[in-house]
Design a protein around this motif. Structure first.
Motif, PDB file in Angstrom:
ATOM      1  N   UNK A 205    -108.648  42.363  47.812  1.00 19.00           N
ATOM      2  CA  UNK A 205    -109.065  43.622  48.305  1.00 19.00           C
ATOM      3  C   UNK A 205    -108.838  44.797  46.534  1.00 19.00           C
ATOM      4  N   UNK A 206    -110.355  45.391  46.850  1.00 16.19           N
ATOM      5  CA  UNK A 206    -109.564  46.424  45.367  1.00 16.19           C
ATOM      6  C   UNK A 206    -111.055  47.249  45.858  1.00 16.19           C
ATOM      7  N   UNK A 207    -111.373  48.763  44.886  1.00 15.51           N
ATOM      8  CA  UNK A 207    -112.634  49.539  45.052  1.00 15.51           C
ATOM      9  C   UNK A 207    -112.272  49.611  43.725  1.00 15.51           C
ATOM     10  N   UNK A 217    -120.023  50.097  36.598  1.00 18.98           N
ATOM     11  CA  UNK A 217    -118.467  50.069  37.468  1.00 18.98           C
ATOM     12  C   UNK A 217    -117.872  50.060  36.711  1.00 18.98           C
ATOM     13  N   UNK A 218    -116.635  51.206  37.179  1.00 20.84           N
ATOM     14  CA  UNK A 218    -115.110  51.578  36.800  1.00 20.84           C
ATOM     15  C   UNK A 218    -114.134  51.385  38.232  1.00 20.84           C
ATOM     16  N   UNK A 219    -113.095  50.250  38.017  1.00 22.37           N
ATOM     17  CA  UNK A 219    -112.555  50.419  39.175  1.00 22.37           C
ATOM     18  C   UNK A 219    -111.214  51.614  39.050  1.00 22.37           C
ATOM     19  N   UNK A 220    -111.280  51.970  40.431  1.00 16.89           N
ATOM     20  CA  UNK A 220    -110.300  52.739  40.917  1.00 16.89           C
ATOM     21  C   UNK A 220    -108.777  51.796  40.824  1.00 16.89           C
ATOM     22  N   UNK A 221    -108.089  52.549  40.251  1.00 16.06           N
ATOM     23  CA  UNK A 221    -106.452  51.977  39.763  1.00 16.06           C
ATOM     24  C   UNK A 221    -105.986  51.831  41.590  1.00 16.06           C
ATOM     25  N   UNK A 222    -106.412  50.611  42.210  1.00 16.09           N
ATOM     26  CA  UNK A 222    -105.869  50.588  44.049  1.00 16.09           C
ATOM     27  C   UNK A 222    -106.383  49.277  44.196  1.00 16.09           C
TER      28      UNK A 222
END
Length: 435
Positions: A205-207, A217-222
């Motif tokens: 799972x990622x955000x 789209x940018x990846x939230x660091x979690x």
């Protein structure tokens, strides 16, 4: 003028006071629940952000659905008794300042977990932009267009993007069943989570933050890896566990999380249950992961829902700027934006098929040793960049070779590597035949 950030000492003052009250009552009754309340209270005190409801406490250790419901009922009573108080001030009042209104609250500590930002433009990029502005040119050739696309920097203003939970395809039943019959999709839909099923090269799972206009789209660091106990056991036996931890650490995502999901305790595993629990604790202590224990698949989905809501709250007023993976750790105090990696680069960098550097393969090799963590292996490789360099150093220190690596400092806490691991590495690279 230097900015001073005021952080409330007790962001969840009321919840703490109610837990203390219940714990004291349990002590008087000599109930076993006193230990449970104590652990939950300790977990709550260490959490730095304000929680608006008992349900949101599910993200913390030692908080189950029953305890969360107790807090929500108590909160509802509190609101009825004192209706003039603002809801947020009631829940997150700190150190005796319960009567503060929403407008007087200080910004939460959540801002401190966000990296500061924006990517500096290269000299070539600046020249290209200036050239495009000054030209009377009406048509651009294909090379100019391609260059402009490659140089374009993603910038998302507050209120122009959505936080979306990405679910790896391996977490669903795929085409074997209808979406409404898939447990993961059904639970997330029922919880009202904005999600999308996609093939993730690392993690379950990622955000992402997705622009509503351009779909950038940018990846939230979690990022989260979910493991049932039976899957955890199997992955340790076949080596996937260490491989996955290594790839997660190399992904460029700052906040790495494990969900350890329980199943029937009477089930038999290839590894004893205490050893499985110890492996999950090692993720927390040695590798710096956040570890959340859940009782069931439904409990795990509820946890994902709560994390999603918290991330939406954290980023809703932020300006987000895209950057390369290598620039994520570079601080830029000129701008107040948040620097995040583009999703395409994240997935490409995490691919198993990519060509690895010598240092990366060296780390993978060291991880096969018992007692070796990703941080320990990385510390060794930072000192000795390749196996050949290490072997030469070990051979030149024959008299004290077994303890050559013992004093190497590991991680932020600067702990020493230790004699046991140092001896194991020495034997691996200097012994012709291993027993």
């Amino acid at each position: 003028m230097k900015r001073v950030k005021i952080v409330p000492d007790r962001p969840n003052h009321l919840f703490e006071s109610w837990l203390e009250e219940w714990r004291n009552e349990a002590v008087v009754r000599k109930s076993e629940l006193q230990n449970h309340f104590t652990k939950a209270l300790d977990s709550l005190k260490r959490y730095p952000l304000p929680l608006e409801s008992g349900k949101e406490c599910i993200i913390l250790q030692h908080f189950g659905t029953k305890l969360c419901s107790m807090l929500d009922r108590r909160l509802e009573e509190h609101r009825r008794q004192e209706p003039t108080k603002a809801v947020d001030a009631c829940v997150s009042g700190a150190g005796g300042n319960e009567d503060r209104t929403v407008t007087s609250r200080k910004k939460p500590v959540e801002e401190s977990i966000i990296a500061e930002v924006a990517q500096e433009k290269t000299a070539v990029a600046k020249q290209a932009r200036n050239a495009k502005k000054s030209a009377p040119k009406r048509l651009a050739n294909a090379n100019d267009v391609a260059f402009g696309q490659a140089d374009r920097q993603i910038s998302l203003e507050p209120g122009t993007f959505d936080i979306v939970l990405l679910v790896d395809t391996q977490e669903t039943c795929g085409g074997r069943t209808k979406p409404q019959h898939d447990a993961t999709l059904a639970e997330l839909t029922q919880l009202g989570v904005l999600f999308e099923v996609r093939r993730l090269k690392v993690g379950d799972f990622a955000w992402i933050a997705r622009c509503r206009k351009t779909n950038d789209e940018l990846v939230v660091p979690y990022i989260i890896e979910r493991k049932r106990l039976d899957d955890l056991s199997a992955s340790i036996v076949d080596g996937r566990f260490h491989e996955q931890k290594f790839r997660l650490k190399q992904s460029g995502i700052e906040n790495l999380m494990y969900i350890v999901e329980n199943i029937d305790k009477n089930s038999r595993f290839s590894i004893p249950l205490p050893s499985l629990l110890q492996a999950s604790v090692n993720c927390l202590v040695q590798d710096g992961f956040t570890v959340k224990y859940t009782r069931s698949h439904k409990d795990s989905m509820s946890y994902l829902s709560c994390v999603t809501k918290i991330l939406i709250k954290i980023y809703k007023d932020k300006k987000l700027v895209g950057c390369k993976k290598d620039h994520l750790t570079q601080a830029d105090n000129v701008d107040s934006a948040v620097r995040l990696m583009e999703f395409k680069e994240f997935n490409k960098a995490s691919s198993k098929q990519r060509t690895f550097k010598v240092s990366e393969m060296f780390i993978r090799q060291l991880l096969q040793l018992k007692g070796m963590s990703v941080d320990k292996a990385t510390a060794i490789v930072e000192r000795y960049a390749s196996p050949q360099i290490l072997i030469t150093a070990l051979e030149n220190s024959r008299e004290n070779g077994e303890q050559l690596l013992a004093s190497i400092q590991v991680g932020d806490k600067k702990r020493r590597l230790g004699p046991a691991v140092s001896k194991a590495v020495y034997q691996l690279y200097t012994t012709n035949e291993l027993s």
